[in-house]
Scaffold this motif. Structure first.
Motif, PDB file in Angstrom:
ATOM      1  N   GLU A 155       0.809  -1.212   0.000  1.00  0.00           N
ATOM      2  CA  GLU A 155       0.000   0.000   0.000  1.00  0.00           C
ATOM      3  C   GLU A 155       0.850   1.273   0.000  1.00  0.00           C
ATOM      4  O   GLU A 155       0.317   2.369  -0.185  1.00  0.00           O
ATOM      5  CB  GLU A 155      -0.924   0.002   1.224  1.00  0.00           C
ATOM      6  N   ILE A 156       2.133   1.139   0.197  1.00  0.00           N
ATOM      7  CA  ILE A 156       3.008   2.305   0.282  1.00  0.00           C
ATOM      8  C   ILE A 156       3.361   2.788  -1.119  1.00  0.00           C
ATOM      9  O   ILE A 156       3.850   2.024  -1.947  1.00  0.00           O
ATOM     10  CB  ILE A 156       4.272   1.975   1.090  1.00  0.00           C
ATOM     11  N   HIS A 166      16.680   4.399  -2.026  1.00  0.00           N
ATOM     12  CA  HIS A 166      17.553   3.450  -1.335  1.00  0.00           C
ATOM     13  C   HIS A 166      16.827   2.655  -0.251  1.00  0.00           C
ATOM     14  O   HIS A 166      17.294   1.596   0.149  1.00  0.00           O
ATOM     15  CB  HIS A 166      18.800   4.141  -0.788  1.00  0.00           C
ATOM     16  N   PHE A 167      15.675   3.129   0.218  1.00  0.00           N
ATOM     17  CA  PHE A 167      14.909   2.374   1.209  1.00  0.00           C
ATOM     18  C   PHE A 167      14.029   1.309   0.561  1.00  0.00           C
ATOM     19  O   PHE A 167      13.479   0.461   1.252  1.00  0.00           O
ATOM     20  CB  PHE A 167      14.059   3.297   2.073  1.00  0.00           C
ATOM     21  N   GLY A 168      13.906   1.337  -0.753  1.00  0.00           N
ATOM     22  CA  GLY A 168      13.114   0.331  -1.455  1.00  0.00           C
ATOM     23  C   GLY A 168      13.605  -1.081  -1.198  1.00  0.00           C
ATOM     24  O   GLY A 168      12.811  -2.023  -1.114  1.00  0.00           O
ATOM     25  N   THR A 169      14.907  -1.235  -1.041  1.00  0.00           N
ATOM     26  CA  THR A 169      15.483  -2.554  -0.754  1.00  0.00           C
ATOM     27  C   THR A 169      14.938  -3.110   0.554  1.00  0.00           C
ATOM     28  O   THR A 169      14.552  -4.273   0.638  1.00  0.00           O
ATOM     29  CB  THR A 169      17.024  -2.456  -0.677  1.00  0.00           C
ATOM     30  N   TYR A 170      14.889  -2.279   1.582  1.00  0.00           N
ATOM     31  CA  TYR A 170      14.378  -2.729   2.877  1.00  0.00           C
ATOM     32  C   TYR A 170      12.870  -3.003   2.802  1.00  0.00           C
ATOM     33  O   TYR A 170      12.389  -3.954   3.418  1.00  0.00           O
ATOM     34  CB  TYR A 170      14.654  -1.707   3.970  1.00  0.00           C
ATOM     35  N   LEU A 171      12.155  -2.180   2.067  1.00  0.00           N
ATOM     36  CA  LEU A 171      10.716  -2.408   1.937  1.00  0.00           C
ATOM     37  C   LEU A 171      10.431  -3.749   1.265  1.00  0.00           C
ATOM     38  O   LEU A 171       9.516  -4.468   1.657  1.00  0.00           O
ATOM     39  CB  LEU A 171      10.053  -1.268   1.171  1.00  0.00           C
ATOM     40  N   LYS A 172      11.239  -4.094   0.272  1.00  0.00           N
ATOM     41  CA  LYS A 172      11.059  -5.380  -0.419  1.00  0.00           C
ATOM     42  C   LYS A 172      11.330  -6.556   0.507  1.00  0.00           C
ATOM     43  O   LYS A 172      10.747  -7.623   0.343  1.00  0.00           O
ATOM     44  CB  LYS A 172      11.970  -5.462  -1.641  1.00  0.00           C
ATOM     45  N   GLN A 173      12.206  -6.369   1.482  1.00  0.00           N
ATOM     46  CA  GLN A 173      12.556  -7.449   2.400  1.00  0.00           C
ATOM     47  C   GLN A 173      11.621  -7.534   3.607  1.00  0.00           C
ATOM     48  O   GLN A 173      11.720  -8.461   4.407  1.00  0.00           O
ATOM     49  CB  GLN A 173      13.993  -7.280   2.886  1.00  0.00           C
ATOM     50  N   ALA A 174      10.703  -6.575   3.739  1.00  0.00           N
ATOM     51  CA  ALA A 174       9.846  -6.510   4.928  1.00  0.00           C
ATOM     52  C   ALA A 174       8.800  -7.611   4.988  1.00  0.00           C
ATOM     53  O   ALA A 174       8.264  -7.898   6.047  1.00  0.00           O
ATOM     54  CB  ALA A 174       9.174  -5.137   5.005  1.00  0.00           C
ATOM     55  N   GLY A 175       8.491  -8.227   3.872  1.00  0.00           N
ATOM     56  CA  GLY A 175       7.482  -9.274   3.867  1.00  0.00           C
ATOM     57  C   GLY A 175       6.142  -8.762   3.380  1.00  0.00           C
ATOM     58  O   GLY A 175       5.951  -7.568   3.180  1.00  0.00           O
ATOM     59  N   VAL A 177       5.471   7.731   7.846  1.00  0.00           N
ATOM     60  CA  VAL A 177       5.512   7.000   9.109  1.00  0.00           C
ATOM     61  C   VAL A 177       5.344   5.507   8.848  1.00  0.00           C
ATOM     62  O   VAL A 177       6.069   4.680   9.402  1.00  0.00           O
ATOM     63  CB  VAL A 177       4.419   7.530  10.062  1.00  0.00           C
ATOM     64  N   ARG A 178       4.401   5.148   7.994  1.00  0.00           N
ATOM     65  CA  ARG A 178       4.171   3.724   7.733  1.00  0.00           C
ATOM     66  C   ARG A 178       5.343   3.088   6.973  1.00  0.00           C
ATOM     67  O   ARG A 178       5.696   1.942   7.224  1.00  0.00           O
ATOM     68  CB  ARG A 178       2.846   3.495   7.026  1.00  0.00           C
ATOM     69  N   ALA A 179       5.973   3.835   6.079  1.00  0.00           N
ATOM     70  CA  ALA A 179       7.155   3.295   5.399  1.00  0.00           C
ATOM     71  C   ALA A 179       8.264   3.030   6.409  1.00  0.00           C
ATOM     72  O   ALA A 179       8.937   1.992   6.336  1.00  0.00           O
ATOM     73  CB  ALA A 179       7.638   4.257   4.321  1.00  0.00           C
ATOM     74  N   LEU A 180       8.443   3.916   7.373  1.00  0.00           N
ATOM     75  CA  LEU A 180       9.472   3.715   8.397  1.00  0.00           C
ATOM     76  C   LEU A 180       9.230   2.431   9.184  1.00  0.00           C
ATOM     77  O   LEU A 180      10.172   1.715   9.524  1.00  0.00           O
ATOM     78  CB  LEU A 180       9.539   4.918   9.344  1.00  0.00           C
ATOM     79  N   PHE A 182       7.837  -0.367   8.100  1.00  0.00           N
ATOM     80  CA  PHE A 182       8.268  -1.498   7.277  1.00  0.00           C
ATOM     81  C   PHE A 182       9.782  -1.492   7.057  1.00  0.00           C
ATOM     82  O   PHE A 182      10.401  -2.550   6.929  1.00  0.00           O
ATOM     83  CB  PHE A 182       7.528  -1.512   5.942  1.00  0.00           C
ATOM     84  N   ILE A 183      10.374  -0.326   7.021  1.00  0.00           N
ATOM     85  CA  ILE A 183      11.832  -0.228   6.859  1.00  0.00           C
ATOM     86  C   ILE A 183      12.538  -0.808   8.080  1.00  0.00           C
ATOM     87  O   ILE A 183      13.575  -1.477   7.955  1.00  0.00           O
ATOM     88  CB  ILE A 183      12.252   1.228   6.568  1.00  0.00           C
ATOM     89  N   ILE A 184      11.982  -0.598   9.273  1.00  0.00           N
ATOM     90  CA  ILE A 184      12.527  -1.205  10.491  1.00  0.00           C
ATOM     91  C   ILE A 184      12.602  -2.722  10.314  1.00  0.00           C
ATOM     92  O   ILE A 184      13.616  -3.354  10.611  1.00  0.00           O
ATOM     93  CB  ILE A 184      11.669  -0.823  11.714  1.00  0.00           C
ATOM     94  N   ILE A 185      11.524  -3.312   9.814  1.00  0.00           N
ATOM     95  CA  ILE A 185      11.460  -4.757   9.608  1.00  0.00           C
ATOM     96  C   ILE A 185      12.460  -5.196   8.537  1.00  0.00           C
ATOM     97  O   ILE A 185      13.232  -6.132   8.729  1.00  0.00           O
ATOM     98  CB  ILE A 185      10.031  -5.178   9.199  1.00  0.00           C
ATOM     99  N   GLY A 186      12.441  -4.511   7.404  1.00  0.00           N
ATOM    100  CA  GLY A 186      13.326  -4.867   6.294  1.00  0.00           C
ATOM    101  C   GLY A 186      14.791  -4.719   6.638  1.00  0.00           C
ATOM    102  O   GLY A 186      15.630  -5.526   6.208  1.00  0.00           O
TER     103      GLY A 186
END
Length: 171
Positions: free
Chosen positions: A5-6, A14-23, A148-151, A153-157
């Protein structure tokens, strides 16, 4: 809320990599599940690996766990500010400076994992408290727009990224 949804304007490239890994799960569920998966994974590592460096100048597993803790705190602080509609841009941080100023290698592994768990549970409660409007708010960090919501998921990724590094370079 799901990572799918983001919108692309809610984070920098550069944060797209972490978002992809978040699940693919919901934010609150992934925050909790990923923590338990990480702790279980780390507890099953051979004891001789915690102080191991796969190359000169690389961090140990304990240092990486401390880095994950520090980074999660920073991302959560940014999320707090932006969720409260604070428009003040926040600067970037130099991760190596943080790593150079910890004593992670002298800490007990269980203490590091307990700290990570405490930080994550605090952030889980924080994210549970946010309205949809607050989750969608965007602020400026490191010169880039981020929601805020991207952050969340970035924590998770970010955590999953480092778990993958453990698997690929430390085992």
């Amino acid at each position: 809320m799901y990572v799918s949804e983001i919108a692309e304007n809610e984070y920098s490239g550069h944060f797209g990599t972490y978002l992809k890994q978040a699940g693919e799960g919901k934010l609150l569920e992934e925050l909790e599940i990923s923590l338990h998966d990480f702790i279980r994974f780390v507890q099953n590592l051979p004891m001789d690996k915690f102080d191991y460096r796969y190359a000169e100048g690389k961090w140990t597993i304990k240092e990486i766990i401390q880095h994950v803790i520090d980074t999660e705190r920073i991302f959560a602080y940014r999320a707090l500010r932006f969720s409260r509609n604070d428009k003040t841009p926040v600067p970037s941080f130099e991760e190596q400076d943080y790593a150079d100023n910890t004593d992670a290698n002298s800490r007990h592994l269980q203490d590091l994992l307990m700290e990570l768990s405490a930080v994550r549970h605090s952030n889980l409660l924080f994210y549970k408290s946010l309205s949809d409007e607050q989750l969608k708010r965007i602020g400026t960090a490191s010169g880039n727009q981020i929601s805020v919501r991207a952050l969340g998921f970035i924590i998770i990724g970010h955590q999953k990224h480092h778990q993958k590094v453990f698997e690929e370079r430390y085992l």
